[in-house]
Design an enzyme around this catalytic site. Structure first.
Site, mmCIF file in Angstrom:
data_model
loop_
_atom_site.group_PDB
_atom_site.id
_atom_site.type_symbol
_atom_site.label_atom_id
_atom_site.label_comp_id
_atom_site.label_asym_id
_atom_site.label_seq_id
_atom_site.Cartn_x
_atom_site.Cartn_y
_atom_site.Cartn_z
ATOM 1 N N MET A 165 6.043 6.678 -5.170
ATOM 2 C CA MET A 165 5.225 5.589 -4.598
ATOM 3 C C MET A 165 5.671 4.250 -5.149
ATOM 4 O O MET A 165 5.906 4.115 -6.357
ATOM 5 C CB MET A 165 3.761 5.807 -4.963
ATOM 6 C CG MET A 165 3.229 7.143 -4.520
ATOM 7 S SD MET A 165 1.540 7.364 -5.100
ATOM 8 C CE MET A 165 1.128 8.911 -4.300
ATOM 9 N N MET A 213 7.173 7.734 -0.514
ATOM 10 C CA MET A 213 6.155 6.836 0.057
ATOM 11 C C MET A 213 6.562 5.418 -0.333
ATOM 12 O O MET A 213 5.942 4.774 -1.188
ATOM 13 C CB MET A 213 4.766 7.217 -0.481
ATOM 14 C CG MET A 213 4.244 8.514 0.112
ATOM 15 S SD MET A 213 2.922 9.249 -0.875
ATOM 16 C CE MET A 213 3.903 10.161 -2.055
ATOM 17 N N SER A 240 2.052 19.316 -6.844
ATOM 18 C CA SER A 240 2.447 17.907 -6.913
ATOM 19 C C SER A 240 2.301 17.428 -8.351
ATOM 20 O O SER A 240 1.201 17.468 -8.918
ATOM 21 C CB SER A 240 1.559 17.053 -6.011
ATOM 22 O OG SER A 240 1.686 15.692 -6.407
ATOM 23 N N ASP A 295 5.981 13.032 -5.738
ATOM 24 C CA ASP A 295 5.390 11.941 -4.962
ATOM 25 C C ASP A 295 5.875 10.587 -5.468
ATOM 26 O O ASP A 295 5.420 10.102 -6.510
ATOM 27 C CB ASP A 295 3.863 12.009 -5.063
ATOM 28 C CG ASP A 295 3.291 13.104 -4.184
ATOM 29 O OD1 ASP A 295 3.660 13.158 -3.000
ATOM 30 O OD2 ASP A 295 2.492 13.910 -4.696
HETATM 31 C C1 DX5 Z 1 -0.779 11.737 -1.788
HETATM 32 C C2 DX5 Z 1 0.337 12.647 -2.236
HETATM 33 C C3 DX5 Z 1 -0.097 14.068 -2.439
HETATM 34 C C4 DX5 Z 1 -1.169 14.241 -3.462
HETATM 35 C C5 DX5 Z 1 -1.630 15.656 -3.529
HETATM 36 O O1 DX5 Z 1 -0.276 10.471 -1.626
HETATM 37 O O2 DX5 Z 1 1.370 12.663 -1.292
HETATM 38 O O3 DX5 Z 1 1.013 14.899 -2.715
HETATM 39 O O4 DX5 Z 1 -0.798 13.823 -4.722
HETATM 40 O O5 DX5 Z 1 -2.655 15.720 -4.470
HETATM 41 P P1 DX5 Z 1 -3.982 16.534 -4.205
HETATM 42 O O6 DX5 Z 1 -3.549 17.964 -3.993
HETATM 43 O O7 DX5 Z 1 -4.754 16.346 -5.460
HETATM 44 O O8 DX5 Z 1 -4.633 15.963 -2.999
HETATM 45 ZN ZN ZN Z 2 3.027 14.208 -1.396
#
Ligand code: DX5
Ligand code: ZN
Length: 218
Positions: A38, A69, A9, A36
């Site tokens: 957001m 998200m 990610s 990701d």
């Molecule tokens: C959370 C994201 C994940 C996150 C993963 O909202 O969807 O993809 O960034 O990061 P780690 O592996 O650090 O939990």
């Molecule tokens: Zn994610």
């Protein structure tokens, strides 16, 4: 056994040199680049939008996996498809009864689609779309931030989802996202996940080839 795919990610990457970061993790064995997205509304954090994806696209031939998200994701599906996402996943919690039509919209934009559920949402909520999706994403943290702690209660859901997928007879990926470490990777694989998202675990490690190899092979 389904092929294991490692999906770093980029939320944990250095945003000031994103192209290089993506090129480096691709060279070091990433199969999928997990993006990701957001909006500060569906989750309490703001990350990036289609422009970063479009401008990062030339740096990698790996699969671009856009995890949206955001509220009203249907408003942005065409932009993320045009930016170069290979697969777009949308939350059941953001779509509600528009999930099925949003998944169809993603397909109509020429890319693969997936449904995502939060740790407190039951697998049965997405049963009605299982035949429509290329990937099911189970969150193992509440979305919003990288570096959170894995929620072990999600393990039985992985097994349940794997069974549901097997029943379809289709080649549907099962992705797990949040808090994946060297310590719990084997547990999630044994439960049936085959696409492994890892943000902080990959980007905090100086030897990225070694950590990606470890996650894949352990
Ligand atoms: C959370 C994201 C994940 C996150 C993963 O909202 O969807 O993809 O960034 O990061 P780690 O592996 O650090 O939990
Ligand atoms: Zn994610």
């Amino acid at each position: 056994m389904k092929k294991i795919k490692i999906a770093p990610s980029i939320l944990s990457a250095n945003f000031a040199k994103m192209g290089e970061e993506i090129a480096e993790i691709t060279k070091n064995g990433a199969d999928v680049i997990h993006l990701d997205v957001m909006d500060g509304s569906f989750v309490k954090n703001i990350s990036f939008g289609p422009k970063l994806i479009k401008e990062s696209r030339p740096y990698s031939k790996a699969v671009f996996d856009a995890h949206l998200m955001i509220v009203n994701p249907w408003n942005y599906v065409p932009q993320f498809a045009a930016a170069g996402a290979d697969i777009i996943t949308v939350h059941y919690e953001a779509c509600g009864d528009k999930l099925k039509e949003t998944l169809k919209m993603i397909k109509d934009n020429g890319v693969k689609c997936g449904a995502v559920i939060n740790p407190n949402t039951e697998v049965k909520e997405i049963e009605n779309v299982i035949d429509d999706i290329d990937m099911l994403l189970l969150m193992s943290v509440y979305p919003g931030f990288g570096g959170q702690k894995f929620i072990p209660e999600v393990l039985p859901k992985i097994e349940q989802a794997a069974k549901l997928i097997e029943k379809t007879g289709k080649d549907i990926d099962l992705e797990i996202d949040g808090g994946i470490t060297k310590e719990n990777i084997k547990l999630v694989k044994d439960a049936g996940a085959n696409v492994i998202v890892a943000g902080s675990t990959v980007f905090n490690e100086p030897d990225r080839a070694a950590i990606i190899k470890y996650l894949r092979e352990v």
